[in-house]
Design a protein around this motif. Structure first.
Motif, PDB file in Angstrom:
ATOM      1  N   UNK A   1       0.850  -1.179   0.000  1.00 37.67           N
ATOM      2  CA  UNK A   1       0.000   0.000   0.000  1.00 37.67           C
ATOM      3  C   UNK A   1       0.893   1.239   0.000  1.00 37.67           C
ATOM      4  N   UNK A   2       0.644   2.129  -0.961  1.00 35.48           N
ATOM      5  CA  UNK A   2       1.392   3.372  -1.066  1.00 35.48           C
ATOM      6  C   UNK A   2       0.389   4.513  -1.146  1.00 35.48           C
ATOM      7  N   UNK A   3       0.577   5.536  -0.325  1.00 37.42           N
ATOM      8  CA  UNK A   3      -0.325   6.701  -0.354  1.00 37.42           C
ATOM      9  C   UNK A   3       0.335   7.837  -1.120  1.00 37.42           C
ATOM     10  N   UNK A  19      -7.364  14.071 -11.276  1.00 35.58           N
ATOM     11  CA  UNK A  19      -6.745  14.293  -9.975  1.00 35.58           C
ATOM     12  C   UNK A  19      -5.579  13.339  -9.735  1.00 35.58           C
ATOM     13  N   UNK A  20      -5.785  12.041 -10.055  1.00 38.78           N
ATOM     14  CA  UNK A  20      -4.732  11.049  -9.859  1.00 38.78           C
ATOM     15  C   UNK A  20      -4.841   9.980 -10.930  1.00 38.78           C
ATOM     16  N   UNK A  21      -3.791   9.818 -11.735  1.00 44.56           N
ATOM     17  CA  UNK A  21      -3.758   8.770 -12.765  1.00 44.56           C
ATOM     18  C   UNK A  21      -3.270   7.483 -12.108  1.00 44.56           C
ATOM     19  N   UNK A  22      -4.079   6.442 -12.196  1.00 42.41           N
ATOM     20  CA  UNK A  22      -3.771   5.157 -11.576  1.00 42.41           C
ATOM     21  C   UNK A  22      -2.776   4.403 -12.453  1.00 42.41           C
ATOM     22  N   UNK A  23      -1.740   3.866 -11.820  1.00 37.57           N
ATOM     23  CA  UNK A  23      -0.716   3.124 -12.556  1.00 37.57           C
ATOM     24  C   UNK A  23      -1.292   1.900 -13.254  1.00 37.57           C
ATOM     25  N   UNK A  24      -0.635   1.471 -14.334  1.00 37.97           N
ATOM     26  CA  UNK A  24      -1.058   0.292 -15.096  1.00 37.97           C
ATOM     27  C   UNK A  24      -1.064  -0.940 -14.185  1.00 37.97           C
ATOM     28  N   UNK A  30      -9.599   6.490  -2.813  1.00 39.61           N
ATOM     29  CA  UNK A  30      -9.439   7.794  -2.166  1.00 39.61           C
ATOM     30  C   UNK A  30      -9.540   7.607  -0.646  1.00 39.61           C
ATOM     31  N   UNK A  31      -8.564   8.162   0.071  1.00 44.17           N
ATOM     32  CA  UNK A  31      -8.559   8.071   1.532  1.00 44.17           C
ATOM     33  C   UNK A  31      -8.756   9.434   2.202  1.00 44.17           C
ATOM     34  N   UNK A  32      -8.624  10.512   1.432  1.00 45.92           N
ATOM     35  CA  UNK A  32      -8.833  11.851   1.985  1.00 45.92           C
ATOM     36  C   UNK A  32      -9.227  12.790   0.853  1.00 45.92           C
ATOM     37  N   UNK A  33     -10.168  13.690   1.134  1.00 41.78           N
ATOM     38  CA  UNK A  33     -10.612  14.696   0.174  1.00 41.78           C
ATOM     39  C   UNK A  33     -10.606  16.053   0.865  1.00 41.78           C
ATOM     40  N   UNK A  34     -10.017  17.047   0.213  1.00 48.76           N
ATOM     41  CA  UNK A  34     -10.073  18.423   0.692  1.00 48.76           C
ATOM     42  C   UNK A  34     -10.631  19.266  -0.451  1.00 48.76           C
ATOM     43  N   UNK A  35     -11.707  20.003  -0.169  1.00 46.30           N
ATOM     44  CA  UNK A  35     -12.334  20.859  -1.179  1.00 46.30           C
ATOM     45  C   UNK A  35     -12.504  22.247  -0.593  1.00 46.30           C
ATOM     46  N   UNK A 110      -6.092  12.373  -1.448  1.00 50.55           N
ATOM     47  CA  UNK A 110      -5.034  11.437  -1.098  1.00 50.55           C
ATOM     48  C   UNK A 110      -5.556  10.066  -1.505  1.00 50.55           C
ATOM     49  N   UNK A 111      -4.707   9.269  -2.159  1.00 46.70           N
ATOM     50  CA  UNK A 111      -5.122   7.939  -2.587  1.00 46.70           C
ATOM     51  C   UNK A 111      -4.186   6.879  -2.023  1.00 46.70           C
ATOM     52  N   UNK A 112      -4.762   5.693  -1.856  1.00 45.26           N
ATOM     53  CA  UNK A 112      -4.002   4.486  -1.496  1.00 45.26           C
ATOM     54  C   UNK A 112      -3.932   3.669  -2.778  1.00 45.26           C
ATOM     55  N   UNK A 113      -2.748   3.575  -3.366  1.00 42.29           N
ATOM     56  CA  UNK A 113      -2.601   2.831  -4.624  1.00 42.29           C
ATOM     57  C   UNK A 113      -1.930   1.490  -4.351  1.00 42.29           C
ATOM     58  N   UNK A 114      -2.545   0.453  -4.908  1.00 40.43           N
ATOM     59  CA  UNK A 114      -2.006  -0.915  -4.735  1.00 40.43           C
ATOM     60  C   UNK A 114      -1.799  -1.562  -6.073  1.00 40.43           C
TER      61      UNK A 114
END
Length: 114
Positions: A1-3, A19-24, A30-35, A110-114
């Motif tokens: 897990x990488x944030x 907002x965030x391009x997910x790796x192949x 999404x773990x956090x949103x600030x607006x 903020x995203x948690x990418x796996x």
């Protein structure tokens, strides 16, 4: 897990903003949103997946009043993931229900990418 953080992005209307391009062959939640809405009008922010052409809303719309800042943590956000494959790369993206009156809405995730 990488944030990761998207950094601050500006959203001005109904066209999706990446907002965030997910790796192949990876997925991201999404773990956090600030607006922050510095506009003179209230807005609804929609978050979803985007392939550069098609936006699909994945989370409930977030209403942000004029001048308001909203911060949502992991427990406040449904556990939806966006998946990218070798044939289609997706991003988390944001768009509004309508164009801004005078000032763009600012969004950071903020995203948690796996």
């Amino acid at each position: 897990m990488v944030r990761h953080s998207s950094g601050l992005k500006t959203v001005s209307g109904t066209d999706p903003v990446e907002l965030w391009k997910v790796g192949i062959n990876r997925s991201a939640r999404i773990t956090k949103v600030i607006i922050y809405n510095p506009d003179s009008a209230d807005h609804v922010v929609y978050l979803g997946k985007y392939d550069g052409t098609t936006f699909t809303q994945l989370l409930p719309g977030i209403k942000v009043l004029a001048g308001e800042t909203i911060v949502l943590g992991e427990d406040d956000i449904p556990a939806e993931r966006v998946y990218s494959t070798s044939s289609t790369q997706y991003s988390w993206a944001a768009k509004l229900e309508a164009s801004v009156a005078s000032n763009n809405v600012e969004v950071s995730i903020e995203v948690d990418e796996q």
